[in-house]
Design a protein around this motif. Structure first.
Motif, PDB file in Angstrom:
ATOM      1  N   ARG A  31       0.822  -1.214   0.000  1.00 36.09           N
ATOM      2  CA  ARG A  31       0.000   0.000   0.000  1.00 36.09           C
ATOM      3  C   ARG A  31       0.856   1.263   0.000  1.00 36.09           C
ATOM      4  O   ARG A  31       0.489   2.265  -0.603  1.00 36.09           O
ATOM      5  CB  ARG A  31      -0.932  -0.005   1.205  1.00 36.09           C
ATOM      6  N   TRP A  32       1.991   1.237   0.677  1.00 35.81           N
ATOM      7  CA  TRP A  32       2.854   2.434   0.744  1.00 35.81           C
ATOM      8  C   TRP A  32       3.387   2.845  -0.621  1.00 35.81           C
ATOM      9  O   TRP A  32       3.303   4.027  -0.975  1.00 35.81           O
ATOM     10  CB  TRP A  32       3.988   2.238   1.744  1.00 35.81           C
ATOM     11  N   PRO A  33       3.920   1.939  -1.426  1.00 35.17           N
ATOM     12  CA  PRO A  33       4.322   2.366  -2.779  1.00 35.17           C
ATOM     13  C   PRO A  33       3.138   2.886  -3.581  1.00 35.17           C
ATOM     14  O   PRO A  33       3.292   3.818  -4.376  1.00 35.17           O
ATOM     15  CB  PRO A  33       4.905   1.105  -3.413  1.00 35.17           C
ATOM     16  N   GLY A  34       1.947   2.321  -3.371  1.00 36.30           N
ATOM     17  CA  GLY A  34       0.765   2.801  -4.068  1.00 36.30           C
ATOM     18  C   GLY A  34       0.458   4.248  -3.738  1.00 36.30           C
ATOM     19  O   GLY A  34       0.124   5.045  -4.619  1.00 36.30           O
ATOM     20  N   VAL A  35       0.584   4.605  -2.471  1.00 33.32           N
ATOM     21  CA  VAL A  35       0.367   5.999  -2.066  1.00 33.32           C
ATOM     22  C   VAL A  35       1.428   6.897  -2.700  1.00 33.32           C
ATOM     23  O   VAL A  35       1.121   7.997  -3.185  1.00 33.32           O
ATOM     24  CB  VAL A  35       0.374   6.116  -0.526  1.00 33.32           C
ATOM     25  N   ILE A  36       2.656   6.439  -2.736  1.00 36.13           N
ATOM     26  CA  ILE A  36       3.732   7.231  -3.356  1.00 36.13           C
ATOM     27  C   ILE A  36       3.453   7.444  -4.845  1.00 36.13           C
ATOM     28  O   ILE A  36       3.637   8.540  -5.373  1.00 36.13           O
ATOM     29  CB  ILE A  36       5.100   6.553  -3.123  1.00 36.13           C
ATOM     30  N   TYR A  37       2.980   6.396  -5.532  1.00 36.24           N
ATOM     31  CA  TYR A  37       2.648   6.535  -6.954  1.00 36.24           C
ATOM     32  C   TYR A  37       1.550   7.580  -7.157  1.00 36.24           C
ATOM     33  O   TYR A  37       1.600   8.373  -8.098  1.00 36.24           O
ATOM     34  CB  TYR A  37       2.197   5.207  -7.552  1.00 36.24           C
ATOM     35  N   LEU A  38       0.543   7.574  -6.286  1.00 39.66           N
ATOM     36  CA  LEU A  38      -0.548   8.546  -6.426  1.00 39.66           C
ATOM     37  C   LEU A  38      -0.067   9.975  -6.173  1.00 39.66           C
ATOM     38  O   LEU A  38      -0.499  10.906  -6.861  1.00 39.66           O
ATOM     39  CB  LEU A  38      -1.697   8.183  -5.490  1.00 39.66           C
ATOM     40  N   VAL A  39       0.825  10.151  -5.216  1.00 41.73           N
ATOM     41  CA  VAL A  39       1.392  11.478  -4.955  1.00 41.73           C
ATOM     42  C   VAL A  39       2.204  11.950  -6.164  1.00 41.73           C
ATOM     43  O   VAL A  39       2.102  13.109  -6.590  1.00 41.73           O
ATOM     44  CB  VAL A  39       2.238  11.473  -3.664  1.00 41.73           C
ATOM     45  N   LEU A  40       3.002  11.049  -6.733  1.00 36.48           N
ATOM     46  CA  LEU A  40       3.777  11.413  -7.925  1.00 36.48           C
ATOM     47  C   LEU A  40       2.866  11.744  -9.106  1.00 36.48           C
ATOM     48  O   LEU A  40       3.162  12.650  -9.897  1.00 36.48           O
ATOM     49  CB  LEU A  40       4.740  10.284  -8.298  1.00 36.48           C
ATOM     50  N   ALA A  71      -0.864   2.280 -11.527  1.00 35.24           N
ATOM     51  CA  ALA A  71       0.044   1.511 -10.663  1.00 35.24           C
ATOM     52  C   ALA A  71      -0.287   1.734  -9.185  1.00 35.24           C
ATOM     53  O   ALA A  71      -0.237   0.788  -8.383  1.00 35.24           O
ATOM     54  CB  ALA A  71       1.497   1.900 -10.947  1.00 35.24           C
ATOM     55  N   GLY A  72      -0.651   2.958  -8.818  1.00 39.19           N
ATOM     56  CA  GLY A  72      -0.981   3.255  -7.432  1.00 39.19           C
ATOM     57  C   GLY A  72      -2.240   2.548  -6.979  1.00 39.19           C
ATOM     58  O   GLY A  72      -2.278   1.947  -5.894  1.00 39.19           O
ATOM     59  N   VAL A  73      -3.280   2.607  -7.794  1.00 33.32           N
ATOM     60  CA  VAL A  73      -4.537   1.940  -7.437  1.00 33.32           C
ATOM     61  C   VAL A  73      -4.333   0.429  -7.377  1.00 33.32           C
ATOM     62  O   VAL A  73      -4.825  -0.246  -6.462  1.00 33.32           O
ATOM     63  CB  VAL A  73      -5.652   2.329  -8.435  1.00 33.32           C
ATOM     64  N   THR A  77      -4.947  -1.701  -3.980  1.00 36.22           N
ATOM     65  CA  THR A  77      -5.992  -2.734  -3.932  1.00 36.22           C
ATOM     66  C   THR A  77      -5.436  -4.149  -3.843  1.00 36.22           C
ATOM     67  O   THR A  77      -6.149  -5.064  -3.452  1.00 36.22           O
ATOM     68  CB  THR A  77      -6.918  -2.641  -5.166  1.00 36.22           C
ATOM     69  N   SER A  78      -4.174  -4.356  -4.165  1.00 36.33           N
ATOM     70  CA  SER A  78      -3.583  -5.691  -4.031  1.00 36.33           C
ATOM     71  C   SER A  78      -2.760  -5.808  -2.749  1.00 36.33           C
ATOM     72  O   SER A  78      -2.076  -6.807  -2.552  1.00 36.33           O
ATOM     73  CB  SER A  78      -2.722  -6.026  -5.249  1.00 36.33           C
ATOM     74  N   GLY A  79      -2.837  -4.825  -1.882  1.00 39.40           N
ATOM     75  CA  GLY A  79      -2.117  -4.871  -0.604  1.00 39.40           C
ATOM     76  C   GLY A  79      -2.938  -5.560   0.466  1.00 39.40           C
ATOM     77  O   GLY A  79      -3.360  -4.941   1.433  1.00 39.40           O
ATOM     78  N   TRP A  80      -3.180  -6.839   0.289  1.00 38.94           N
ATOM     79  CA  TRP A  80      -3.995  -7.626   1.210  1.00 38.94           C
ATOM     80  C   TRP A  80      -3.287  -7.780   2.560  1.00 38.94           C
ATOM     81  O   TRP A  80      -2.088  -7.969   2.612  1.00 38.94           O
ATOM     82  CB  TRP A  80      -4.237  -9.018   0.651  1.00 38.94           C
ATOM     83  N   ARG A  81      -4.045  -7.743   3.641  1.00 38.07           N
ATOM     84  CA  ARG A  81      -3.494  -8.038   4.965  1.00 38.07           C
ATOM     85  C   ARG A  81      -3.690  -9.527   5.232  1.00 38.07           C
ATOM     86  O   ARG A  81      -4.799 -10.029   5.293  1.00 38.07           O
ATOM     87  CB  ARG A  81      -4.182  -7.212   6.047  1.00 38.07           C
ATOM     88  N   MET A  82      -2.574 -10.231   5.380  1.00 39.30           N
ATOM     89  CA  MET A  82      -2.619 -11.681   5.598  1.00 39.30           C
ATOM     90  C   MET A  82      -2.984 -11.987   7.054  1.00 39.30           C
ATOM     91  O   MET A  82      -2.419 -11.410   7.965  1.00 39.30           O
ATOM     92  CB  MET A  82      -1.266 -12.301   5.252  1.00 39.30           C
ATOM     93  N   THR A  83      -3.913 -12.931   7.231  1.00 39.03           N
ATOM     94  CA  THR A  83      -4.307 -13.336   8.579  1.00 39.03           C
ATOM     95  C   THR A  83      -3.857 -14.756   8.904  1.00 39.03           C
ATOM     96  O   THR A  83      -3.932 -15.168  10.048  1.00 39.03           O
ATOM     97  CB  THR A  83      -5.833 -13.237   8.756  1.00 39.03           C
ATOM     98  N   VAL A  84      -3.400 -15.492   7.900  1.00 34.57           N
ATOM     99  CA  VAL A  84      -2.950 -16.874   8.093  1.00 34.57           C
ATOM    100  C   VAL A  84      -1.454 -16.919   7.831  1.00 34.57           C
ATOM    101  O   VAL A  84      -0.994 -16.558   6.752  1.00 34.57           O
ATOM    102  CB  VAL A  84      -3.696 -17.834   7.130  1.00 34.57           C
TER     103      VAL A  84
END
Length: 155
Positions: A31-40, A71-73, A77-84
């Motif tokens: 998610r962090w690189p995605g936010v950076i892409y959106l800022v750029l 690329a940001g979106v 959206t592919s930054g899933w939080r793993m629970t297992v």
């Protein structure tokens, strides 16, 4: 020749100095690189609007912004939080194959367009030599069994 340059692993990647259980990184770090892409992308649009009279700035800045937004979106959206984790995946795989597991290994893989994290678990029965083997795909988000294959071990 003693002056010969040789490749070597950095200290943090050297398995000889490793102590303890390895922790797989969580996919939510995407998610962090995605936010950076959106800022750029926003900066590209601002540069295009702010320097419209410049001979260097043209509509290519909009094109670059579009690629960065995609690329940001996608990253967010592919930054899933793993629970297992891998230990839970090994337990679920043992339940799915239906035999007592001796040797087993888990590998993190991704499936689908949005890169859903999945554990690929290869396991062998506890006999020596193993009579059966199984391959189980365990969803890393909810722990469900995606696919499984059990067969007699040909070795």
């Amino acid at each position: 020749m003693s002056d010969e340059i040789r490749d070597e692993l950095p200290d943090d990647l050297n398995p000889a100095g490793f102590v303890g259980a390895y922790m797989f990184p969580d996919n939510s770090r995407r998610r962090w690189p995605g936010v950076i892409y959106l800022v750029l992308a926003a900066l590209c649009v601002l540069v295009r609007l702010g320097f419209a009279d410049s001979p260097i700035v043209n509509d290519g800045w909009y094109f670059a912004a579009g690629i960065l937004v995609f690329a940001g979106v996608f990253s967010i959206t592919s930054g899933w939080r793993m629970t297992v984790d891998e230990k839970e995946a090994l337990v679920k795989a043992q339940q799915a194959v239906g035999f007592a597991v001796g040797h087993a290994s888990a590998q993190q893989v991704w499936r689908g367009f949005r890169s859903r994290p999945t554990w690929r678990v290869l396991c062998y029965s506890a006999e020596e030599p193993p009579k059966d083997r199984g391959l189980v795909l365990v969803d890393a988000l909810d722990g469900s069994i995606v696919e499984q294959l059990v067969e007699a071990n040909p070795d």
